[in-house]
Write a protein that holds these residues in place. Sequence first.
Motif, PDB file in Angstrom:
ATOM      1  N   GLN A 121      -4.305  -0.355   3.052  1.00 38.45           N
ATOM      2  CA  GLN A 121      -3.433  -0.842   4.127  1.00 38.45           C
ATOM      3  C   GLN A 121      -4.158  -0.974   5.462  1.00 38.45           C
ATOM      4  OE1 GLN A 121       0.047   1.608   3.716  1.00 38.45           O
ATOM      5  NE2 GLN A 121       1.130  -0.003   2.596  1.00 38.45           N
TER       6      GLN A 121
ATOM      7  N   LYS B  60      -5.552  -2.444   8.356  1.00 41.29           N
ATOM      8  CA  LYS B  60      -5.285  -3.793   8.887  1.00 41.29           C
ATOM      9  C   LYS B  60      -6.563  -4.584   9.159  1.00 41.29           C
ATOM     10  CE  LYS B  60      -0.639  -3.488  10.551  1.00 41.29           C
ATOM     11  NZ  LYS B  60      -0.271  -2.066  10.462  1.00 41.29           N
TER      12      LYS B  60
ATOM     13  N   GLY C 188      -8.309 -10.957   4.505  1.00 43.84           N
ATOM     14  CA  GLY C 188      -7.366 -11.409   3.475  1.00 43.84           C
ATOM     15  C   GLY C 188      -8.028 -11.734   2.150  1.00 43.84           C
TER      16      GLY C 188
ATOM     17  N   LYS D 299       2.003  -5.472  -3.754  1.00 42.17           N
ATOM     18  CA  LYS D 299       2.115  -6.395  -2.617  1.00 42.17           C
ATOM     19  C   LYS D 299       0.814  -6.408  -1.807  1.00 42.17           C
ATOM     20  CE  LYS D 299       5.175  -7.280   1.320  1.00 42.17           C
ATOM     21  NZ  LYS D 299       4.749  -6.551   2.502  1.00 42.17           N
ATOM     22  N   ARG D 300       0.274  -5.214  -1.591  1.00 43.87           N
ATOM     23  CA  ARG D 300      -0.915  -5.131  -0.751  1.00 43.87           C
ATOM     24  C   ARG D 300      -2.138  -5.729  -1.461  1.00 43.87           C
ATOM     25  NH1 ARG D 300      -2.676  -6.216   3.844  1.00 43.87           N
ATOM     26  NH2 ARG D 300      -4.473  -4.990   4.500  1.00 43.87           N
TER      27      ARG D 300
ATOM     28  N   GLN E 217      -2.084  -8.154  -3.497  1.00 45.98           N
ATOM     29  CA  GLN E 217      -1.914  -9.608  -3.364  1.00 45.98           C
ATOM     30  C   GLN E 217      -2.354 -10.077  -1.978  1.00 45.98           C
ATOM     31  OE1 GLN E 217      -0.260 -12.023  -5.625  1.00 45.98           O
ATOM     32  NE2 GLN E 217      -0.847 -10.467  -7.090  1.00 45.98           N
ATOM     33  N   GLU E 218      -1.919  -9.326  -0.970  1.00 45.68           N
ATOM     34  CA  GLU E 218      -2.277  -9.705   0.409  1.00 45.68           C
ATOM     35  C   GLU E 218      -3.782  -9.710   0.614  1.00 45.68           C
ATOM     36  OE1 GLU E 218       1.761  -7.873   2.503  1.00 45.68           O
ATOM     37  OE2 GLU E 218      -0.172  -6.846   2.752  1.00 45.68           O
TER      38      GLU E 218
END
Length: 611
Positions: free
Chosen positions: A77, A79, A83, A113-114, A116-117
Amino acid sequence: MRRFLLLYATQKGQAKAIAEEICEKAFAHGFSADLHCISESDKYDLKTETAPLVVVVSTTGTGDPPDTARKFVKAIQDKALPGDFLAHLHYGLLGLGDSEYTYFCNGGKIIDKRLQELGARHFYDTGHADDCVGLELVVEPWVDGLWAALTKHFTSSRGKAERIGALRVALDASQRMDPLKPELLHIESQVELLRLGDPRRRDSEARGQNAVDGGRSGAPVVESESKSSSLTRSEPPLSQAALSIPAAPPEYLHVRLQECPGQEESQASVTSVDPIFQVPISKAVQLTTNDAVKTTLLVELDISKTDFSYQPGDAFNVICPNSDSEVQNLLQRLQLTDRREHCVHLKIKEDTKKKEHLPKLQPRPYSCASSNLSHPGKLRFIFNIVEFLSHTTKEVLRKGVCTGWLAAVVAPVLRPDMRVSRAEGGKAPAPEISISPRTTNFFHLPSDSSAPVIMVGPGTGIAPFIGFLQHREKLQEQHPDGHFGAMWLFFGCRHKDRDYLFREELRRFHQRGVLTHLKVSFSRDAPVGEEEAPVKYVQDNIRLHSEQVARLLLHERGCIYVCGDAKNMAKDVSDTLVEIISKQAGVEKLEALKMLATLKEEKRYLQDIWS
Ligand code: NAP
């Protein structure tokens, strides 16, 4: 051997056990799994991982990933990660959860989800297994389908992936080990990697406008084709029904044959702690009409020949046995079909790592819906036949593990009418089921029978209150001069004419003054008459009677009991009580919350809720 990375994030060991099972099965399918706990971050590196990744993630009661995944989740996670950080990664994820909780499978969903991100892609559809109906229903077909998906992935990407891997090694080695003369190999490798479409290279180059293929659409790596590989198989899954037999391949099972003992002994081996009673079904009645949203059945058990005892408010376990077809299937797998007269004892072999994913007979709890005073020697309970869409066969409704089996067992004695009345003595022998006690010790009528009682139980949450009312009715008969407190019932259902459970019995209790206040809400019937306040749910009715409810609880030492769905109803009822207390006692919400907490501490606000 084709290698994949297998990570598990486990809280209570289930995800680990499933991952271990995948690991053990992998070999037979021509794969080698590199198995690690997700917390062992020194043992794997997703940033450089070229093999496909398989993750099994469970979820805590609060909807978080397990503690063992905390570091991993924090890391992904970050930041600052670009990507495309994991754009080279292909993965399949199996989430474990319980749909009775608000954030179903959320641990897996957060990680999915993460990933994928960060650019990672599925090579296989995500599975969400539900402990509420049995994890096996999804785990089994998901694991079955995994091999086809992995094979497809390797077949399509083998040439490229292997060469990319080899080139990377060479490239890294050239950079590390030959700092004086790296150029030649380095440039050759870079060119080859670009040609092959190494996503690490492609995306970073794309930002510099030098990309061979500037966007994702041209990515030469295999896109997710998991739908076809996981959901359409030539081989059906081990069992179309819920799996309650060992899923492990025969080579991991130790089989011991024994002359069959009595049924009690074989049942007793199911759990060693609680006594198990095998009891006949003396009655089964459908309480809802055929067009009701949910079908509710009442079952009466004859416990007169056992030591089983209960109080209204207690729950008990129904032990759901293995289905005949599954047993048949297992015997076939073990080539034991001709040994049916024997008792087959199965154990996971001790020298394997497998521990707890031997699916076992799961006891399912139900509330007693009768009083032994009013039905001596009998025990009644009610249940909904839970139907849900199958994960494997779309559009096909499957029944919940225990309720589906129960519905089939009671079918021969089932009365389709809405009235609860005596069953005729059937010609065929009564079907039997196994039960074990599960005393709650708290959800009981107040010892002081003069204390007012408020019962809140929509849907099948009414079950224990039927027991309360039957009990109170008998006590009142036995002690005509006794002082009995008021009894309020807030019941809710969808339609007055379809699923108003125990309608006649409740009316009778009301007429006889046992039930002093009967407040029923119908959530899907149109309101009758203009003047009627919109009363959809139990809490709307409670709100309508705020003054009385507050008085009973705050000034008359009343007790409030809530039974049923924990996820929405119990929470909404609790909010309503806070609102009522705040208004009626003229205090701030915080103070009202404290007052409700005090009621809980004093065991005057009791919940038996399913979550
Ligand atoms: P249910 O699905 O909870 O529905 C009963 C009524 O409650 C419906 O009219 C429904 O309305 C309404 N409802 C929906 N959301 C609500 C909310 N937020 N607040 C208040 N009412 C709401 O009933 P059920 O199917 O019988 O399930 C009850 C639960 O109790 C289940 O979780 C069950 O496992 C559990 N339980 C079972 C037993 C047992 O012994 N078998 C005993 C106790 C409890 P709409 O659907 O129209 O919105």
